[in-house]
Motif scaffolding. Structure first.
Motif, PDB file in Angstrom:
ATOM      1  N   GLN A 145       0.839  -1.190   0.000  1.00 35.66           N
ATOM      2  CA  GLN A 145       0.000   0.000   0.000  1.00 35.66           C
ATOM      3  C   GLN A 145       0.880   1.249   0.000  1.00 35.66           C
ATOM      4  O   GLN A 145       1.958   1.256   0.612  1.00 35.66           O
ATOM      5  N   GLU A 210      -1.400  -0.989  -3.983  1.00 34.73           N
ATOM      6  CA  GLU A 210      -2.732  -0.437  -3.738  1.00 34.73           C
ATOM      7  C   GLU A 210      -2.619   0.986  -3.207  1.00 34.73           C
ATOM      8  O   GLU A 210      -1.696   1.313  -2.458  1.00 34.73           O
ATOM      9  N   HIS A 212      -5.398   4.666  -2.415  1.00 34.42           N
ATOM     10  CA  HIS A 212      -6.733   5.255  -2.527  1.00 34.42           C
ATOM     11  C   HIS A 212      -6.653   6.512  -3.381  1.00 34.42           C
ATOM     12  O   HIS A 212      -6.004   7.485  -3.015  1.00 34.42           O
ATOM     13  N   THR A 271      -8.269   1.664  -4.614  1.00 33.98           N
ATOM     14  CA  THR A 271      -9.401   1.351  -3.749  1.00 33.98           C
ATOM     15  C   THR A 271     -10.528   2.377  -3.897  1.00 33.98           C
ATOM     16  O   THR A 271     -11.681   2.093  -3.540  1.00 33.98           O
ATOM     17  N   THR A 334      -6.168   1.482   3.850  1.00 32.09           N
ATOM     18  CA  THR A 334      -6.143   1.082   2.437  1.00 32.09           C
ATOM     19  C   THR A 334      -5.936  -0.420   2.314  1.00 32.09           C
ATOM     20  O   THR A 334      -6.569  -1.083   1.486  1.00 32.09           O
ATOM     21  N   GLY A 338      -8.620  -2.806   0.610  1.00 34.29           N
ATOM     22  CA  GLY A 338      -8.166  -3.581  -0.547  1.00 34.29           C
ATOM     23  C   GLY A 338      -8.451  -5.063  -0.377  1.00 34.29           C
ATOM     24  O   GLY A 338      -8.791  -5.761  -1.340  1.00 34.29           O
TER      25      GLY A 338
END
Length: 750
Positions: A145, A210, A212, A271, A334, A338
């Motif tokens: 992340q 990942e 956001h 996300t 996150t 995810g």
């Protein structure tokens, strides 16, 4: 390695190749594919080749390509009956250009006598029958992340990487292997932070990154700042740089445009997009902000650190440790989101011939079409061209009773359209191999099996896996009807789609008549579910209602009681509010929860509905007067009154469009033009309405939200009061009992 998925033996659904542990596939630009396999903490790669293809009606005009071109005649009567295999992607591009010029039509349209997917990796997965992640559970892949915090020039509301005065102040990183770290701008300069970030990504070697809103904010910001510092973002598994291209996707009524970022050998998962895909069916998210989503899914840490966006710069200067904790909480949330929202797409990637990243971004009908293509190519059968787009009657949506209704039961016909298709054998006429029926019937059986395994599982991880699997099967099952009316689908069938909806309307009409005959009050019907109220004084239980609802249903059609509610406010078709047994409020419909409303309007409606449904009508006038007093007394925070818009055009382009009457004037753009600062596309502006009259041109009477001062408030009180008054008047007849229900509205088609 033990397979966690007991269903993969179905080759039509999961692909006919058996390779396991494949986490990524990448194209070399010619005809080579590099495959990445994960074996625990180790990663290995191997290279293979494939023949790029074009499907054509007749390949005779390409005879001049001679020995380099392979032609395979496909069986069956469909239009695309010749498979052309090329020695390189370049040769395929050359032939495709010739075909386009000759036909005067783009690939995939019903007028184009040829078809060739534009994504080389997708072509390889289609023709090889390979899918990702076989033999893997979700935690077997490495997910990292990433989140950044930025310094924004005090003269602006929102950060912009192109400004020299802005910078990255923190880069937070974590993964699902226990790693967490925040690179702080107090300890190193921005260039050093970026170099360290690249180093960490290469060392931790994630399969997935990942973030956001990572496509629209984090990566564009990082890319721009790295460019200024001349730092290569060589985060690809082959040493290549982060890259992007413009992309768009449609999610329900929203058209998203964003730069799609790609990293060689890795997948990028946003996300923010996952949340919007989730909200298509749930319609339960207050916003798509990270913190709101985390609260919705109850993954917020008890000691979660919060900092208002406007205060991030001051925390960097005065309290960097709090900023560090805030950034760390962002990546933790996150990671949790995810896992919750990405799991289904991970499982889909084990089935459909797309990368994990593209499985998220492609529509369900496109995925189903790819399952057809894969099986038809494997069996060397010809493929039809997509049919001409047609309109056909939609589903049954209607309102029968408007206003307040006590005690509501919601019944749901499980997978109505798929069940009707199987019960009455309503399948695409051109599917000569029976792929549609095979996949749909297997998915339905697999879902039942997965649900049974979920109930039997003793371990939470196993139970969560089967829950995600049955949910994934459900998503695909319910997409088969939509595929029938998919204009780009090779096996779409509009006539069959019309038959399905006709059967559905007839079945639901019979259920309604049975409920009415039992003395029930029908509130609303929406495609596959009915909201109704039991007869007054009746003591019929769930079993009795099930018997009423199931009367005369065809074999294979199952009805269930999906929920009971204390009360319902039925406003108009597909717009209603439900009060749950636990007191929670569920608001459905764009007319009641539009994100185009200012926050004070949404908050007022929520409180109004709660009082209305809880029997507190007499307190609604008091609520209304309280909001009026707060607006008149400048007591509402400016965040409740303002709107935020993102500049899509340059200021020059905006002015030209207004001058040429191609668009209306906009408050956000007018404020940007008046500002001494330089605004660019992508900048956001929050503004509120000023002036003293109810009827004002907003673009002439507005101010930046950041310039509002509590000691000298200048928001337009009459303007906001009128907005509140109109909202209250809209619902007042339902509150004071003067509303007269004119009977059943015209039914809608969905």
């Amino acid at each position: 390695m033990k397979k966690p998925v007991p269903f993969v033996e179905n080759r039509i659904l999961f692909g006919h190749a058996t390779a396991e542990a494949l986490v990524a596939a990448e194209f070399d630009g010619k005809r080579g594919i590099e495959l990445f396999f994960r074996e625990g903490a180790l990663l290995r790669s191997e290279k293979t080749e494939f023949d790029p293809f074009i499907l054509v009606e007749d390949g005779a005009f390409l005879e001049k390509d001679g020995k380099s071109l392979k032609k395979i005649r496909l069986e069956g009567p469909h239009e695309l009956r010749t498979l052309l295999l090329f020695p390189s992607w370049k040769e395929r591009e050359k032939a495709l250009k010739e075909l386009k010029n000759s036909a005067g039509a783009a690939p995939g349209s019903s007028r184009a006598p040829f078809y060739s997917p534009p994504d080389a990796v997708h072509q390889f997965l289609l023709t090889s029958g390979t899918t990702l992640f076989k033999g893997f559970g979700f935690n077997d892949i490495v997910r990292m992340q990433l989140d950044i915090e930025t310094w924004c020039d005090p003269n602006y509301e929102f950060p912009n990487a192109k400004r020299d005065s802005d910078r990255i102040t923190a880069i937070a990183l974590s993964d699902n292997r226990g790693y967490e770290e925040v690179l702080m701008g107090t300890a190193m300069d921005e260039a050093a932070m970026l170099r360290e970030m690249v180093k960490i990504i290469k060392e931790r070697d994630p399969d997935v990154i990942e973030g956001h809103n990572i496509n629209k904010f984090d990566f564009p910001y990082i890319e721009e700042r790295a460019k200024k510092a001349a730092i290569p973002l060589a985060v690809g598994r082959d040493g290549s740089a982060l890259r992007s291209h413009p992309s768009r996707m449609t999610i329900a009524e929203r058209n998203l445009q964003f730069p799609k970022y790609e990293i060689y050998g890795r997948h990028i998962v946003d996300t923010w997009i996952l949340a919007q895909l989730y909200d298509v069916s749930s319609r339960s998210l207050e916003s798509y902000g990270l913190k709101d989503i985390a609260r919705h899914f109850n993954v917020t840490a008890p000691e979660r650190t919060y900092i208002a966006g406007k205060d991030i710069a001051s925390y960097f200067l005065e309290n960097p440790e709090t900023l560090r904790q805030y950034a760390l909480d962002d990546v933790r949330e996150t990671r949790s989101i995810g896992e919750i929202l990405g799991y289904s797409f991970f499982l889909q990637a084990q089935m459909v011939p797309f990368s994990y990243q593209n499985t998220i971004l492609r529509g369900n009908a496109t995925k189903i079409d790819s399952l057809f293509l894969r099986e038809y190519l494997r069996r060397r059968h010809s493929i039809p061209l997509p049919p001409e787009a047609q309109t056909f009657p939609g589903g049954y949506a209607d309102i029968f009773t408007r206003g307040l209704i006590d005690t509501i039961i919601h019944c749901d016909v499980q997978s109505l359209y798929p069940s009707l298709m199987l019960a009455f054998r309503l399948f695409p006429g051109k599917d000569h191999l029976g792929v549609f029926e095979s996949i749909l019937s297997d998915l339905k059986a697999f879902r039942l099996e997965a649900k049974a395994l979920m109930r039997e599982a003793s371990q939470e991880g196993t139970r969560n896996y089967y829950e995600a699997l049955q949910g994934t099967f459900k998503i695909l099952i319910n997409s088969f009807y939509g595929y029938l009316g998919f204009p780009m689908g090779h096996f779409s069938d509009y006539a069959v789609a019309a038959q399905v909806t006709a059967r559905g309307r007839d079945l639901l009409s019979r259920m309604i008549e049975n409920l009415k005959g039992a003395g029930c009050t029908i509130a609303e019907i929406d495609t596959d579910g009915i909201y109704f109220s039991p007869p007054p004084g009746g003591e019929a239980g769930e079993k009795e209602f099930m018997a009423i609802l199931s009367r005369d249903l065809p074999p294979g059609i199952t009805v269930e009681i999906d929920g009971t509610y204390k009360a319902m406010f039925s406003y108009k078709v597909k717009n209603y509010v439900l009060l749950g047994e636990d007191g929670t409020l569920t608001i459905k419909g764009s007319g009641l929860k539009s994100r185009g409303l200012e926050r004070f309007q949404r908050k007022f409606m929520e409180e109004l509905f709660l009082l209305l449904l809880q029997g507190g009508k007499e307190r609604i006038e008091e609520l209304y007067q309280r909001y009026r007093a707060q607006i008149a007394g400048h007591q509402l925070p400016i965040e409740w009154l303002c709107k935020t818009e993102t500049l899509q055009d340059s200021l020059q382009a905006y002015q030209e469009k207004v001058r040429e009457k191609k668009r209306n004037a906009s408050a956000a753009y007018e404020l940007a033009l008046q500002s001494a600062e330089t605004y660019s596309p992508g900048d956001q502006i929050s503004y509120y309405v000023t002036g003293t009259g109810r009827k004002v041109k907003v673009f002439d009477h507005c101010a930046m939200a950041r310039k509002w001062r509590s000691d000298s408030p200048d928001e337009n009180v009459p303007y906001y009061l009128e907005k509140l008054d109109r909202l209250y008047e809209k619902f007042k007849p339902f509150i004071d009992g003067t509303f007269q229900d004119g009977g059943e509205e015209e039914p809608e088609e969905s």
